[in-house]
Design a protein around this motif. Structure first.
Motif, mmCIF file in Angstrom:
data_model
loop_
_atom_site.group_PDB
_atom_site.id
_atom_site.type_symbol
_atom_site.label_atom_id
_atom_site.label_comp_id
_atom_site.label_asym_id
_atom_site.label_seq_id
_atom_site.Cartn_x
_atom_site.Cartn_y
_atom_site.Cartn_z
ATOM 1 N N ARG A 89 23.942 26.812 74.223
ATOM 2 C CA ARG A 89 24.361 27.666 73.106
ATOM 3 C C ARG A 89 25.406 26.931 72.258
ATOM 4 N NH1 ARG A 89 23.739 32.930 72.075
ATOM 5 N NH2 ARG A 89 23.167 33.484 74.184
ATOM 6 N N ALA A 90 26.332 26.242 72.923
ATOM 7 C CA ALA A 90 27.355 25.477 72.205
ATOM 8 C C ALA A 90 26.722 24.335 71.409
ATOM 9 C CB ALA A 90 28.399 24.941 73.180
ATOM 10 N N ALA A 91 25.702 23.684 71.974
ATOM 11 C CA ALA A 91 25.013 22.606 71.274
ATOM 12 C C ALA A 91 24.312 23.129 70.025
ATOM 13 C CB ALA A 91 24.013 21.906 72.202
ATOM 14 N N LEU A 92 23.665 24.287 70.131
ATOM 15 C CA LEU A 92 23.037 24.880 68.948
ATOM 16 C C LEU A 92 24.085 25.249 67.901
ATOM 17 C CD1 LEU A 92 20.252 27.133 70.505
ATOM 18 C CD2 LEU A 92 19.932 25.090 69.092
ATOM 19 N N GLY A 93 25.233 25.725 68.350
ATOM 20 C CA GLY A 93 26.324 26.030 67.426
ATOM 21 C C GLY A 93 26.835 24.791 66.718
ATOM 22 N N LYS A 94 26.966 23.699 67.473
ATOM 23 C CA LYS A 94 27.414 22.436 66.876
ATOM 24 C C LYS A 94 26.380 21.913 65.881
ATOM 25 C CE LYS A 94 28.958 17.787 67.880
ATOM 26 N NZ LYS A 94 29.137 16.757 68.886
ATOM 27 N N LEU A 95 25.104 22.007 66.230
ATOM 28 C CA LEU A 95 24.046 21.587 65.312
ATOM 29 C C LEU A 95 24.115 22.406 64.033
ATOM 30 C CD1 LEU A 95 21.495 20.000 64.615
ATOM 31 C CD2 LEU A 95 20.175 21.718 65.888
ATOM 32 N N SER A 96 24.315 23.708 64.162
ATOM 33 C CA SER A 96 24.429 24.585 63.003
ATOM 34 C C SER A 96 25.625 24.188 62.145
ATOM 35 C CB SER A 96 24.567 26.034 63.468
ATOM 36 O OG SER A 96 24.652 26.898 62.360
ATOM 37 N N ASP A 97 26.766 23.922 62.777
ATOM 38 C CA ASP A 97 27.955 23.495 62.045
ATOM 39 C C ASP A 97 27.714 22.176 61.318
ATOM 40 O OD1 ASP A 97 29.282 25.736 62.973
ATOM 41 O OD2 ASP A 97 30.388 24.640 64.538
ATOM 42 N N ASN A 98 27.052 21.241 61.997
ATOM 43 C CA ASN A 98 26.754 19.939 61.384
ATOM 44 C C ASN A 98 25.865 20.100 60.155
ATOM 45 O OD1 ASN A 98 28.192 18.750 63.449
ATOM 46 N ND2 ASN A 98 26.391 18.010 64.542
ATOM 47 N N MET A 99 24.865 20.972 60.265
ATOM 48 C CA MET A 99 23.955 21.182 59.138
ATOM 49 C C MET A 99 24.667 21.850 57.974
ATOM 50 S SD MET A 99 20.323 22.184 61.008
ATOM 51 C CE MET A 99 20.611 23.865 60.679
ATOM 52 N N SER A 100 25.503 22.833 58.256
ATOM 53 C CA SER A 100 26.165 23.556 57.167
ATOM 54 C C SER A 100 27.190 22.685 56.454
ATOM 55 C CB SER A 100 26.816 24.843 57.682
ATOM 56 O OG SER A 100 27.921 24.537 58.502
ATOM 57 N N GLY A 101 27.713 21.680 57.138
ATOM 58 C CA GLY A 101 28.694 20.799 56.530
ATOM 59 C C GLY A 101 28.110 19.557 55.908
ATOM 60 N N ALA A 102 26.817 19.385 55.992
ATOM 61 C CA ALA A 102 26.166 18.179 55.468
ATOM 62 C C ALA A 102 25.987 18.272 53.959
ATOM 63 C CB ALA A 102 24.816 17.987 56.151
ATOM 64 N N GLY A 103 25.736 17.147 53.358
ATOM 65 C CA GLY A 103 25.482 17.113 51.924
ATOM 66 C C GLY A 103 24.146 16.455 51.624
ATOM 67 N N GLY A 104 23.812 16.371 50.362
ATOM 68 C CA GLY A 104 22.626 15.663 49.890
ATOM 69 C C GLY A 104 21.325 16.182 50.446
ATOM 70 N N ASP A 105 20.465 15.240 50.873
ATOM 71 C CA ASP A 105 19.130 15.570 51.375
ATOM 72 C C ASP A 105 19.178 16.434 52.636
ATOM 73 O OD1 ASP A 105 17.919 14.187 49.339
ATOM 74 O OD2 ASP A 105 17.546 12.380 50.524
ATOM 75 N N VAL A 106 20.176 16.193 53.480
ATOM 76 C CA VAL A 106 20.283 16.970 54.712
ATOM 77 C C VAL A 106 20.587 18.425 54.383
ATOM 78 C CG1 VAL A 106 21.597 17.271 56.848
ATOM 79 C CG2 VAL A 106 20.968 14.977 56.088
ATOM 80 N N ARG A 107 21.488 18.637 53.442
ATOM 81 C CA ARG A 107 21.825 20.008 53.042
ATOM 82 C C ARG A 107 20.600 20.707 52.442
ATOM 83 N NH1 ARG A 107 26.830 22.070 52.359
ATOM 84 N NH2 ARG A 107 26.805 24.205 51.632
ATOM 85 N N ALA A 108 19.842 19.990 51.630
ATOM 86 C CA ALA A 108 18.636 20.575 51.029
ATOM 87 C C ALA A 108 17.612 20.928 52.100
ATOM 88 C CB ALA A 108 18.036 19.616 50.016
ATOM 89 N N ALA A 109 17.454 20.071 53.103
ATOM 90 C CA ALA A 109 16.495 20.335 54.175
ATOM 91 C C ALA A 109 16.936 21.534 55.011
ATOM 92 C CB ALA A 109 16.350 19.105 55.061
ATOM 93 N N ALA A 110 18.238 21.692 55.205
ATOM 94 C CA ALA A 110 18.755 22.790 56.006
ATOM 95 C C ALA A 110 18.752 24.113 55.246
ATOM 96 C CB ALA A 110 20.166 22.473 56.488
ATOM 97 N N ALA A 111 18.471 24.071 53.953
ATOM 98 C CA ALA A 111 18.515 25.283 53.129
ATOM 99 C C ALA A 111 17.265 26.145 53.263
ATOM 100 C CB ALA A 111 18.729 24.900 51.669
ATOM 101 N N LEU A 112 16.371 25.801 54.151
ATOM 102 C CA LEU A 112 15.176 26.607 54.376
ATOM 103 C C LEU A 112 15.555 27.978 54.917
ATOM 104 C CD1 LEU A 112 12.984 23.949 56.222
ATOM 105 C CD2 LEU A 112 12.688 24.744 53.879
ATOM 106 N N ASP A 113 14.689 28.939 54.737
ATOM 107 C CA ASP A 113 14.842 30.258 55.354
ATOM 108 C C ASP A 113 13.611 30.462 56.229
ATOM 109 O OD1 ASP A 113 15.543 32.791 56.101
ATOM 110 O OD2 ASP A 113 14.990 33.720 54.200
#
Length: 115
Positions: free
Chosen positions: A8-32
């Motif tokens: 659960r902590a690893a998924l939380g860290k992954l989520s935090d990493n994605m929300s703090g990313a920029g550029g292409d990574v941020r665009a890829a994480a913007a899916l719903d």
């Protein structure tokens, strides 16, 4: 073997990493999309949504995913912790069959920027 809390902590860290990313990574994480992460060694599934650049875990349940999520991940708890911690390369793990990722072709193209 990784515990449920460590996963659960690893998924939380992954989520935090994605929300703090920029550029292409941020665009890829913007899916719903609906998301499931089945931990094969613990026989447990985290279910939720990828929305707003974050993974929102709605719940956990024993066994395989109950519903077919739009993005499906299956791996061991140790591999999840190691992937998020940077000790395991996704491409290597995926190529060797340690990690399964299933999604539509379009989503896979978008998600590759995260991996």
């Amino acid at each position: 073997m990784a515990t449920i809390e460590e996963c659960r902590a690893a998924l939380g860290k992954l989520s935090d990493n994605m929300s703090g990313a920029g550029g292409d990574v941020r665009a890829a994480a913007a899916l719903d999309r609906s998301v499931s992460c089945h931990l094969t060694d613990l026989d447990l599934t985290f279910a939720g949504r990828l929305t707003g650049g974050r993974i929102e875990v709605a719940g956990t349940h024993p066994g395989a995913p109950r519903e077919r999520a739009q993005i499906r991940l299956a791996l061991t708890g140790d591999d999840l912790v190691d992937l998020v911690g940077g000790r395991l390369d996704f491409a290597t793990a995926w190529g060797s069959g340690r990690v399964r990722l299933e999604a539509s072709l379009l989503d896979l193209f978008r998600l590759r920027k995260l991996l």
